[in-house]
Motif scaffolding. Structure first.
Motif, PDB file in Angstrom:
ATOM      1  N   THR A  77      37.023  59.789  44.969  1.00  0.00           N
ATOM      2  CA  THR A  77      36.087  58.954  45.740  1.00  0.00           C
ATOM      3  C   THR A  77      36.827  57.823  46.442  1.00  0.00           C
ATOM      4  N   GLY A  78      37.714  57.161  45.715  1.00  0.00           N
ATOM      5  CA  GLY A  78      38.469  56.058  46.304  1.00  0.00           C
ATOM      6  C   GLY A  78      39.329  56.495  47.475  1.00  0.00           C
ATOM      7  N   ILE A  79      39.942  57.675  47.355  1.00  0.00           N
ATOM      8  CA  ILE A  79      40.798  58.182  48.435  1.00  0.00           C
ATOM      9  C   ILE A  79      39.981  58.591  49.648  1.00  0.00           C
ATOM     10  N   LEU A  80      38.895  59.318  49.409  1.00  0.00           N
ATOM     11  CA  LEU A  80      38.083  59.830  50.523  1.00  0.00           C
ATOM     12  C   LEU A  80      37.317  58.734  51.250  1.00  0.00           C
ATOM     13  N   PHE A  81      36.950  57.701  50.498  1.00  0.00           N
ATOM     14  CA  PHE A  81      36.092  56.663  51.097  1.00  0.00           C
ATOM     15  C   PHE A  81      36.751  55.289  50.983  1.00  0.00           C
ATOM     16  N   TYR A  82      38.057  55.244  51.176  1.00  0.00           N
ATOM     17  CA  TYR A  82      38.800  53.991  51.045  1.00  0.00           C
ATOM     18  C   TYR A  82      38.338  52.928  52.037  1.00  0.00           C
ATOM     19  N   GLN A  83      37.711  53.356  53.143  1.00  0.00           N
ATOM     20  CA  GLN A  83      37.274  52.401  54.155  1.00  0.00           C
ATOM     21  C   GLN A  83      35.947  51.736  53.795  1.00  0.00           C
ATOM     22  N   LYS A  84      35.294  52.221  52.731  1.00  0.00           N
ATOM     23  CA  LYS A  84      34.022  51.638  52.287  1.00  0.00           C
ATOM     24  C   LYS A  84      34.289  50.844  51.013  1.00  0.00           C
ATOM     25  N   ILE A  85      34.122  49.556  51.087  1.00  0.00           N
ATOM     26  CA  ILE A  85      34.650  48.693  50.028  1.00  0.00           C
ATOM     27  C   ILE A  85      33.908  48.808  48.697  1.00  0.00           C
ATOM     28  N   TYR A  86      32.593  49.052  48.706  1.00  0.00           N
ATOM     29  CA  TYR A  86      31.877  49.124  47.426  1.00  0.00           C
ATOM     30  C   TYR A  86      32.323  50.331  46.597  1.00  0.00           C
ATOM     31  N   PRO A  87      32.323  51.554  47.142  1.00  0.00           N
ATOM     32  CA  PRO A  87      32.811  52.672  46.328  1.00  0.00           C
ATOM     33  C   PRO A  87      34.296  52.560  45.988  1.00  0.00           C
ATOM     34  N   LEU A  88      35.091  51.978  46.898  1.00  0.00           N
ATOM     35  CA  LEU A  88      36.523  51.834  46.633  1.00  0.00           C
ATOM     36  C   LEU A  88      36.767  50.920  45.438  1.00  0.00           C
ATOM     37  N   VAL A  89      36.215  49.715  45.484  1.00  0.00           N
ATOM     38  CA  VAL A  89      36.434  48.753  44.401  1.00  0.00           C
ATOM     39  C   VAL A  89      35.816  49.254  43.098  1.00  0.00           C
ATOM     40  N   THR A  90      34.627  49.828  43.187  1.00  0.00           N
ATOM     41  CA  THR A  90      33.963  50.350  41.991  1.00  0.00           C
ATOM     42  C   THR A  90      34.786  51.461  41.356  1.00  0.00           C
ATOM     43  N   SER A  91      35.351  52.327  42.178  1.00  0.00           N
ATOM     44  CA  SER A  91      36.178  53.421  41.661  1.00  0.00           C
ATOM     45  C   SER A  91      37.419  52.888  40.953  1.00  0.00           C
ATOM     46  N   ILE A  92      38.060  51.906  41.551  1.00  0.00           N
ATOM     47  CA  ILE A  92      39.270  51.326  40.948  1.00  0.00           C
ATOM     48  C   ILE A  92      38.945  50.654  39.620  1.00  0.00           C
ATOM     49  N   ILE A  93      37.884  49.848  39.594  1.00  0.00           N
ATOM     50  CA  ILE A  93      37.517  49.116  38.382  1.00  0.00           C
ATOM     51  C   ILE A  93      37.105  50.073  37.267  1.00  0.00           C
ATOM     52  N   THR A  94      36.329  51.094  37.606  1.00  0.00           N
ATOM     53  CA  THR A  94      35.828  52.016  36.584  1.00  0.00           C
ATOM     54  C   THR A  94      36.946  52.886  36.023  1.00  0.00           C
TER      55      THR A  94
END
Length: 228
Positions: free
Chosen positions: A123-140
């Motif tokens: 998710t983080g790789i595919l949607f790196y330009q969208k900050i909510y899924p990116l940050v959420t993916s990294i934190i989780t």
């Protein structure tokens, strides 16, 4: 009365759990100090995250449903959210763990960790330009990796199962916050910064965000509980 909607959500979320905390069969009240210490540790970075995203316009709050008091750009109800929701979640975990043998769930620890890491990484790789899924993916992903490989906890399966059991409550609370049953949402999201995949009215990122917050609250509660 509309301006009391969010504060009422907080109150209804915590009040039953708080009352039953004093039940002689549960006695969660003996662990209030452990909860408050652990919750504070978790709340600080999550509130900072909330403040940052609010200032960036990733989400914002409908003033029609909140009282006029603000602290660091957040409604006072949002600050209370980081106490009321974790309290009810930790209380629920405590009760389910106390009255039911859920140890069978821990045989899935490795599987759950790696499913979480793979899904979050993709998710983080595919949607790196969208900050909510990116940050959420990294934190989780970081949360489950830390718990499994550094803290070496043995209850990831149990925690994940309890979180799944709490989903009806999640849908009720977050559903109202995101607009279910209301003329407009209490919490609004920038469609450019989320996946725009919703569970009813709830952005799917909220469920993942909630999982990381829940697991960290359980972890720190257990750490401080040892000192009770």
């Amino acid at each position: 009365m509309q301006i009391y909607t969010y504060i009422l959500i907080n109150f209804l979320t915590i009040i039953i759990c708080f009352i039953f905390s004093f039940d002689h069969r549960i006695q969660f009240c003996k662990h209030f100090a452990a909860f408050l210490k652990g919750n504070t540790v978790v709340a600080i970075p999550f509130i900072a995250w909330d403040i940052a995203f609010t200032k960036m316009g990733v989400w914002w709050f409908n003033t029609a449903y909140t009282m006029p008091f603000r602290l660091a750009s957040l409604p006072i109800e949002e600050w209370l959210f980081f106490i009321c929701i974790p309290f009810s979640c930790v209380f629920s975990y405590f009760c389910l763990d106390k009255f039911f043998n859920l140890n069978w769930t821990n045989r899935y620890n490795n599987l759950l960790v790696w499913i979480t890491v793979v899904v979050c990484t993709v998710t983080g790789i595919l949607f790196y330009q969208k900050i909510y899924p990116l940050v959420t993916s990294i934190i989780t992903a970081g949360t489950v990796l830390y718990l499994h490989y550094i803290a070496k906890v043995n209850w990831i399966g149990k925690g994940s199962f309890v979180y799944l059991c709490l989903m009806p409550g999640f849908f009720m609370v977050n559903g109202v916050l995101t607009g279910t049953g209301l003329d407009s949402p209490i919490v609004n999201y920038n469609s450019d910064q989320i996946l725009n995949i919703r569970m009813l009215t709830i952005p799917i990122e909220d469920a993942v965000y909630g999982y990381a917050q829940f697991m960290l609250n359980i972890y720190f509660f257990k750490r401080f509980q040892k000192n009770d």
